[in-house]
Design an enzyme around this catalytic site. Structure first.
Site, PDB file in Angstrom:
ATOM      1  N   ARG A  41      23.350  16.180 -40.837  1.00 22.15           N
ATOM      2  CA  ARG A  41      24.507  16.941 -41.327  1.00 22.15           C
ATOM      3  C   ARG A  41      25.378  16.225 -42.373  1.00 22.15           C
ATOM      4  O   ARG A  41      26.037  16.882 -43.155  1.00 22.15           O
ATOM      5  CB  ARG A  41      25.399  17.397 -40.164  1.00 22.15           C
ATOM      6  CG  ARG A  41      24.700  18.260 -39.126  1.00 22.15           C
ATOM      7  CD  ARG A  41      24.053  19.482 -39.717  1.00 22.15           C
ATOM      8  NE  ARG A  41      23.589  20.427 -38.696  1.00 22.15           N
ATOM      9  CZ  ARG A  41      22.618  21.313 -38.898  1.00 22.15           C
ATOM     10  NH1 ARG A  41      21.992  21.358 -40.072  1.00 22.15           N
ATOM     11  NH2 ARG A  41      22.257  22.143 -37.935  1.00 22.15           N
ATOM     12  N   ASN A  71      18.993  19.393 -46.154  1.00 19.27           N
ATOM     13  CA  ASN A  71      19.934  20.520 -46.256  1.00 19.27           C
ATOM     14  C   ASN A  71      21.360  20.106 -45.890  1.00 19.27           C
ATOM     15  O   ASN A  71      21.977  20.633 -44.975  1.00 19.27           O
ATOM     16  CB  ASN A  71      19.458  21.705 -45.409  1.00 19.27           C
ATOM     17  CG  ASN A  71      19.336  21.381 -43.927  1.00 19.27           C
ATOM     18  OD1 ASN A  71      19.206  20.225 -43.547  1.00 19.27           O
ATOM     19  ND2 ASN A  71      19.372  22.411 -43.101  1.00 19.27           N
ATOM     20  N   HIS A 207       7.633  22.718 -37.050  1.00 21.35           N
ATOM     21  CA  HIS A 207       7.869  23.525 -35.836  1.00 21.35           C
ATOM     22  C   HIS A 207       6.920  24.713 -35.641  1.00 21.35           C
ATOM     23  O   HIS A 207       7.335  25.877 -35.645  1.00 21.35           O
ATOM     24  CB  HIS A 207       9.321  24.006 -35.781  1.00 21.35           C
ATOM     25  CG  HIS A 207       9.943  24.408 -37.080  1.00 21.35           C
ATOM     26  ND1 HIS A 207       9.399  25.332 -37.935  1.00 21.35           N
ATOM     27  CD2 HIS A 207      11.097  23.984 -37.674  1.00 21.35           C
ATOM     28  CE1 HIS A 207      10.173  25.472 -38.990  1.00 21.35           C
ATOM     29  NE2 HIS A 207      11.214  24.671 -38.858  1.00 21.35           N
ATOM     30  N   ASP A 280      13.528  18.531 -34.512  1.00 23.13           N
ATOM     31  CA  ASP A 280      14.323  19.541 -35.232  1.00 23.13           C
ATOM     32  C   ASP A 280      15.749  19.562 -34.686  1.00 23.13           C
ATOM     33  O   ASP A 280      16.348  20.627 -34.484  1.00 23.13           O
ATOM     34  CB  ASP A 280      13.684  20.924 -35.139  1.00 23.13           C
ATOM     35  CG  ASP A 280      14.299  21.915 -36.140  1.00 23.13           C
ATOM     36  OD1 ASP A 280      15.072  21.480 -37.021  1.00 23.13           O
ATOM     37  OD2 ASP A 280      14.012  23.126 -36.037  1.00 23.13           O
TER      38      ASP A 280
END
Length: 415
Positions: A41, A71, A207, A280
């Site tokens: 994050r 991201n 995933h 994940d």
């Protein structure tokens, strides 16, 4: 039983212990765990997680190396941002490996400067959280992967098929929300496997969650295609029935699937068709997970509970014995190799080798948010009882996590 001594960042000696076998004989030393798929994050999402809190959570879970997805805000899509992330992560209790975005700004319209990012040390490229849906771009990307010896990690999710789906198709109707078809994953995987065959570029499937995806992967591996794949802890043990019963707290991308799908991905992990367990880890503040099925955020945390889930999967139901060699393969050796860091991570526990490992003991415990090191508590395993726990993690001879336990620990090394 064995005694293990550490000196100068290396395992100085590894020799049989003269202590009679007892409860501690069931403890094991595993190579430091490697997570190919972590959302830390920072920068931009520090309310949910920081590099420091995510690193503490990783160390508590037995991890010594994590791949940080791109991201963030700003996106990790330039060599300068890769270097900045490395500088931020310096001195943390895990080694952070920046994943480079596959497309500029994760927009899916233009490739990043692959040569520049590869020169900056990026070994994995991914827009994870979003699929690179443009087949031409994926072809160009895989061509670049072949040229630079890097890997593209695809989040397989066709936007035109999935649309606004929020939960597996099989339970969507009774929940009154849009469904998420398995075909949304499988269509992209089938296309990208064909492109990997055409280009020789290395493809990693993030995933994997459906029986159909497993069938495609198994066929591709029989054909010798350059592909690896991962499964998450939650897709190994939870179903869409759990999601329907517990609500948006279990909203995740891809969604939890049917019991048949869970059986298929477990079998694929056990037989080596799926190479890696990756967490994940996707932290969110409580308010982001407390909405409706349509409004709640996608994502679950997993760093601190991954190892006991994997141990559960590799436990022989008849004898209760855990195949720790297989656990090491899917949590350390294979992810280090897939991520291109096998020279420094995922190394066997041997005399003269790097003192980078974790200790696991048969300590029954119940997962609880109050114990998390992560800033976020959106774990799918609240209240779940586990049979094994990481009690120590060591990176290059330095303890990064220690859980006080009664008695001396004289663990059995897993090579």
């Amino acid at each position: 039983m064995w005694d293990l001594e550490v000196a100068g960042g290396l395992i100085g000696s590894l020799r049989p212990s003269d202590v009679p076998p007892g409860r501690d004989a069931h403890a094991v030393v595993l190579p430091g765990l490697v997570d190919l798929h972590t959302h830390l994050r920072e920068p931009g999402g520090e309310e949910a997680e920081t590099l420091a809190s995510g690193a503490r959570a990783a160390a508590a879970g037995g991890f010594t190396d994590v791949f940080a997805m791109a991201n963030t805000s700003p996106v990790t899509d330039t060599a300068e941002r890769v270097r900045a992330l490395r500088a931020r992560a310096d001195g943390l209790p895990v080694r952070v490996h920046p994943v480079g975005a596959a497309t500029t700004g994760l927009a899916g319209t233009a490739l990043v400067d692959v040569p520049a990012l590869a020169a900056a040390g990026v070994t994995v490229f991914s827009d994870d959280g979003r699929c690179v849906d443009d087949a031409g771009l994926v072809r160009d990307l895989l061509t670049a992967m072949a040229r630079h010896g890097t890997v593209f990690a695809q989040h397989a999710q066709s936007a035109s098929i999935v649309r606004d789906g929020v939960v597996n198709d099989a339970v969507a109707g009774r929940l009154g929300v849009p469904g998420w078809p398995a075909a949304g994953e499988e269509a992209v995987i089938g296309r990208d496997l064909a492109l990997a065959a055409a280009t020789g570029g290395r493809l990693h499937l993030c995933h994997v969650s459906t029986a159909g995806a497993v069938a495609l992967l198994r066929s591709a591996k029989r054909d010798g295609l350059p592909v690896t794949a991962e499964v998450t802890p939650h897709h190994l043990v939870l179903t869409d029935g759990h999601a329907a019963a517990e609500g948006p707290a279990l909203k995740v991308n891809p969604p939890l699937r049917t019991a048949r799908d869970v059986a298929a991905v477990r079998a694929a992990l056990l037989d080596g068709t799926i190479d890696v367990v990756a967490t994940d880890h996707a932290p969110h503040p409580a308010r982001a997970k407390s909405g409706s099925w349509r409004s709640a955020a996608f994502g679950l945390t997993s760093l601190e509970t991954a190892l006991p889930v994997v141990a559960e999967v590799f436990t022989d139901p008849g004898t209760g014995a855990v195949d720790w060699s297989a656990v090491s393969r899917v949590t350390s050796f294979a992810p280090a190799a897939a991520g291109g860091i096998a020279a420094t991570a995922g190394r066997p526990v041997t005399a003269g080798g790097p003192a980078t490992f974790c200790v696991v003991q048969p300590l029954p415990w119940r997962a609880a948010p109050a114990a998390w090191h992560s800033r976020s508590a959106n774990s799918p395993f609240h209240g779940r009882r586990f049979a094994h726990r990481v009690t120590a993690t060591v990176l290059a001879g330095h303890p990064t996590h220690l859980l006080p336990t009664p008695g001396a620990v004289r663990p059995e090394p897993v090579r």
